[in-house]
Enzyme design. Structure first.
Site, PDB file in Angstrom:
ATOM      1  N   LYS A  36      60.642 -16.210-144.164  1.00 59.32           N
ATOM      2  CA  LYS A  36      60.713 -17.517-143.492  1.00 59.32           C
ATOM      3  C   LYS A  36      59.454 -18.341-143.788  1.00 59.32           C
ATOM      4  O   LYS A  36      58.441 -17.782-144.247  1.00 59.32           O
ATOM      5  CB  LYS A  36      60.848 -17.316-141.983  1.00 59.32           C
ATOM      6  CG  LYS A  36      59.622 -16.695-141.341  1.00 59.32           C
ATOM      7  CD  LYS A  36      59.848 -16.359-139.873  1.00 59.32           C
ATOM      8  CE  LYS A  36      58.620 -15.726-139.267  1.00 59.32           C
ATOM      9  NZ  LYS A  36      58.955 -14.851-138.139  1.00 59.32           N
ATOM     10  N   ARG A 134      62.090 -15.905-125.377  1.00 58.43           N
ATOM     11  CA  ARG A 134      62.115 -17.024-126.314  1.00 58.43           C
ATOM     12  C   ARG A 134      63.581 -17.365-126.532  1.00 58.43           C
ATOM     13  O   ARG A 134      64.152 -18.123-125.773  1.00 58.43           O
ATOM     14  CB  ARG A 134      61.399 -16.581-127.602  1.00 58.43           C
ATOM     15  CG  ARG A 134      60.692 -17.651-128.340  1.00 58.43           C
ATOM     16  CD  ARG A 134      59.741 -17.098-129.390  1.00 58.43           C
ATOM     17  NE  ARG A 134      60.361 -16.192-130.360  1.00 58.43           N
ATOM     18  CZ  ARG A 134      59.756 -15.712-131.428  1.00 58.43           C
ATOM     19  NH1 ARG A 134      58.508 -16.039-131.674  1.00 58.43           N
ATOM     20  NH2 ARG A 134      60.367 -14.893-132.254  1.00 58.43           N
ATOM     21  N   TYR A 266      28.341 -34.516-142.517  1.00 58.71           N
ATOM     22  CA  TYR A 266      28.502 -35.353-141.309  1.00 58.71           C
ATOM     23  C   TYR A 266      27.812 -34.724-140.110  1.00 58.71           C
ATOM     24  O   TYR A 266      27.935 -33.517-139.874  1.00 58.71           O
ATOM     25  CB  TYR A 266      29.975 -35.530-140.974  1.00 58.71           C
ATOM     26  CG  TYR A 266      30.744 -36.373-141.954  1.00 58.71           C
ATOM     27  CD1 TYR A 266      30.498 -37.748-142.060  1.00 58.71           C
ATOM     28  CD2 TYR A 266      31.733 -35.803-142.755  1.00 58.71           C
ATOM     29  CE1 TYR A 266      31.223 -38.527-142.945  1.00 58.71           C
ATOM     30  CE2 TYR A 266      32.457 -36.578-143.646  1.00 58.71           C
ATOM     31  CZ  TYR A 266      32.201 -37.936-143.740  1.00 58.71           C
ATOM     32  OH  TYR A 266      32.917 -38.697-144.612  1.00 58.71           O
ATOM     33  N   MET A 314      36.878 -33.918-145.577  1.00 58.02           N
ATOM     34  CA  MET A 314      38.310 -34.015-145.877  1.00 58.02           C
ATOM     35  C   MET A 314      38.665 -33.278-147.158  1.00 58.02           C
ATOM     36  O   MET A 314      39.654 -32.546-147.214  1.00 58.02           O
ATOM     37  CB  MET A 314      38.720 -35.491-145.970  1.00 58.02           C
ATOM     38  CG  MET A 314      40.220 -35.680-146.041  1.00 58.02           C
ATOM     39  SD  MET A 314      40.702 -37.413-146.097  1.00 58.02           S
ATOM     40  CE  MET A 314      40.405 -37.929-144.421  1.00 58.02           C
TER      41      MET A 314
HETATM   42  C1  LIG Z   1      58.665 -13.463-138.243  1.00 59.74           C
HETATM   43  C2  LIG Z   1      59.581 -12.444-137.697  1.00 59.74           C
HETATM   44  C3  LIG Z   1      59.515 -11.108-138.113  1.00 59.74           C
HETATM   45  C4  LIG Z   1      58.418 -10.580-139.018  1.00 59.74           C
HETATM   46  O1  LIG Z   1      57.287 -10.309-138.219  1.00 59.74           O
HETATM   47  P1  LIG Z   1      55.961  -9.687-138.877  1.00 59.74           P
HETATM   48  O2  LIG Z   1      55.053  -9.496-137.717  1.00 59.74           O
HETATM   49  O3  LIG Z   1      55.440 -10.721-139.815  1.00 59.74           O
HETATM   50  O4  LIG Z   1      56.359  -8.440-139.548  1.00 59.74           O
HETATM   51  C5  LIG Z   1      60.489 -10.245-137.661  1.00 59.74           C
HETATM   52  N1  LIG Z   1      61.462 -10.663-136.812  1.00 59.74           N
HETATM   53  C6  LIG Z   1      61.537 -11.933-136.369  1.00 59.74           C
HETATM   54  C7  LIG Z   1      62.623 -12.319-135.425  1.00 59.74           C
HETATM   55  C8  LIG Z   1      60.599 -12.863-136.775  1.00 59.74           C
HETATM   56  O5  LIG Z   1      60.664 -14.122-136.330  1.00 59.74           O
END
Ligand SMILES: *Cc1c(COP(=O)(O)O)cnc(C)c1O
Length: 376
Positions: A36, A134, A266, A314
């Site tokens: 993802k 969630r 800065y 920046m």
């Molecule tokens: C992102 C995610 C994972 C992977 O988690 P890691 O800690 O990166 O291994 C697994 N399951 C769900 C539902 C996630 O959102």
């Protein structure tokens, strides 16, 4: 689309990603790479292809539109959208692009059932909320979920999933077991009702530390990218040898002297207490290199650590290369400064950078990975 206005270079080693995948494949033959958010900044399509070649049968992404991007790249494996369908386009994509999406609400299931009347049978995943608070059905919803599938045979549940909140905390084993029990009850009820589902509960930390949470498949995210999710705990040694896959560098643009008593950048937040040699590196917060690293982090030049001096700008950051010059190494415009990785002994690990940044390795990868990438 990556950031185009800079000179940052992100190098991704697909070989290291493959190595990390194999470490887990040796313990479970169904490892689902979690790719993802553009594979945590490593590249959705490139990482997806490498994982397919390693034999992954399912690839997990976040939103359904990311699943569609992966499908359109030519991926023929099962694509699981962890976040489920959100809008009209997402629901249509389940059929149009053959996406398996996690469902966590009855209105999603009902909408899918309605569409299935016209478009035909559809397979879905089921997400249970066993403690993350969630997304997902609550354990007490299970009888009603089963009733739904009995009355809507064109919607076929093939996966049950839930997410652990505390898998990386040795002091919270009881809470993990509590989640596992709730999940087990839901899985047993579904199977008892005759539904053949693949169950998975473990993220990387669960895969390493909680064997009872393994079920049929592992959802592997951060460990795939080379980070031990237990690295600062007493369980650190349980993880096999992983290899970070992302190196990030930027060019040295200028080298000059900062005299004792002079201040830099800065706000003049850093003042030299002796004469220093300073390199100006072409990276800043516009490149997702956080301004919170001002006066705290390091870069790696020619294998040596150069402390960041003053505020990050920046598109520029000043670092102290006095010690590196003292090693007899010349630092010149055109040299590369490594924000992440780079040659030893000063290699910057993802955990080093995340620590200076006061965040986690996940965020470091997602943000720096938005710069232009090159694959090794
Ligand atoms: C992102 C995610 C994972 C992977 O988690 P890691 O800690 O990166 O291994 C697994 N399951 C769900 C539902 C996630 O959102």
């Amino acid at each position: 689309m990556s950031i185009q206005y800079n000179k940052i270079q992100v190098q991704v080693s697909l070989e290291n990603l493959r190595h990390n995948y194999r470490v887990f494949r040796s313990t479970c033959d169904n490892v689902i790479p979690v790719i993802k958010s553009d594979a945590y900044g490593h590249g959705l399509i490139e990482v997806g292809q490498a994982m397919e070649q390693e034999g992954a049968e399912t690839l997990a992404v976040g939103f359904v539109n990311e699943a569609v991007l992966l499908r359109e790249s030519g991926c023929e494996k099962r694509i699981f959208a962890l976040l489920g369908p959100v809008d009209d386009a997402d629901f249509a994509a389940l059929w149009d692009h053959d996406i398996l999406a996690a469902m966590g609400r009855f209105d999603q299931l009902e909408r899918v059932a309605q569409m299935a009347e016209e478009r035909g049978e559809v397979r879905v995943g089921l997400k249970f909320d066993t403690g993350m608070r969630r997304l997902g059905f609550r354990p007490e919803d299970v009888p009603e979920v089963i009733e739904f599938f009995r009355s809507n045979p064109k919607v076929v549940p093939v996966m049950a999933t839930s997410h652990l909140a505390l898998a990386d905390e040795p002091e919270n084993v009881a809470a993990v077991n509590g989640q596992a029990e709730k999940f087990q009850t839901a899985v047993d009820a579904l199977r008892g009702a005759g539904f053949e589902i693949e169950a998975n509960l473990s993220n990387s930390a669960g895969s390493i530390a909680h064997e009872r949470c393994h079920y049929d498949s592992l959802r592997l995210g951060i460990a795939l990218y080379g980070c031990n999710p237990l690295h600062d705990t007493e369980w650190a040694g349980r993880c096999g040898e992983l290899r970070p896959a992302m190196d990030v560098s930027a060019p040295v643009m200028h080298v000059h002297c900062l005299k004792k008593g002079e201040s830099v950048s800065y706000g003049w937040t850093y003042t030299a207490d002796h004469d220093l040699t300073v390199a100006v590196v072409g990276v800043g917060y516009a490149d997702n290199y956080s301004r919170s690293l001002s006066n705290t982090g390091y870069m790696n030049i020619k294998g040596h650590r150069a402390p960041i001096l003053g505020r990050i700008c920046m598109q520029m950051t000043m670092v102290d290369v006095t010690g590196i010059m003292g090693e007899g190494l010349d630092v010149r415009p055109g040299d590369r400064a490594w924000l992440l990785g780079g040659p030893g002994p000063g290699t910057i690990t993802p955990e080093d950078l995340a620590g200076w940044w006061e965040t986690i390795t996940y965020e470091v990868f997602c943000l720096l990975g938005m710069n232009r990438r090159q694959y090794k």
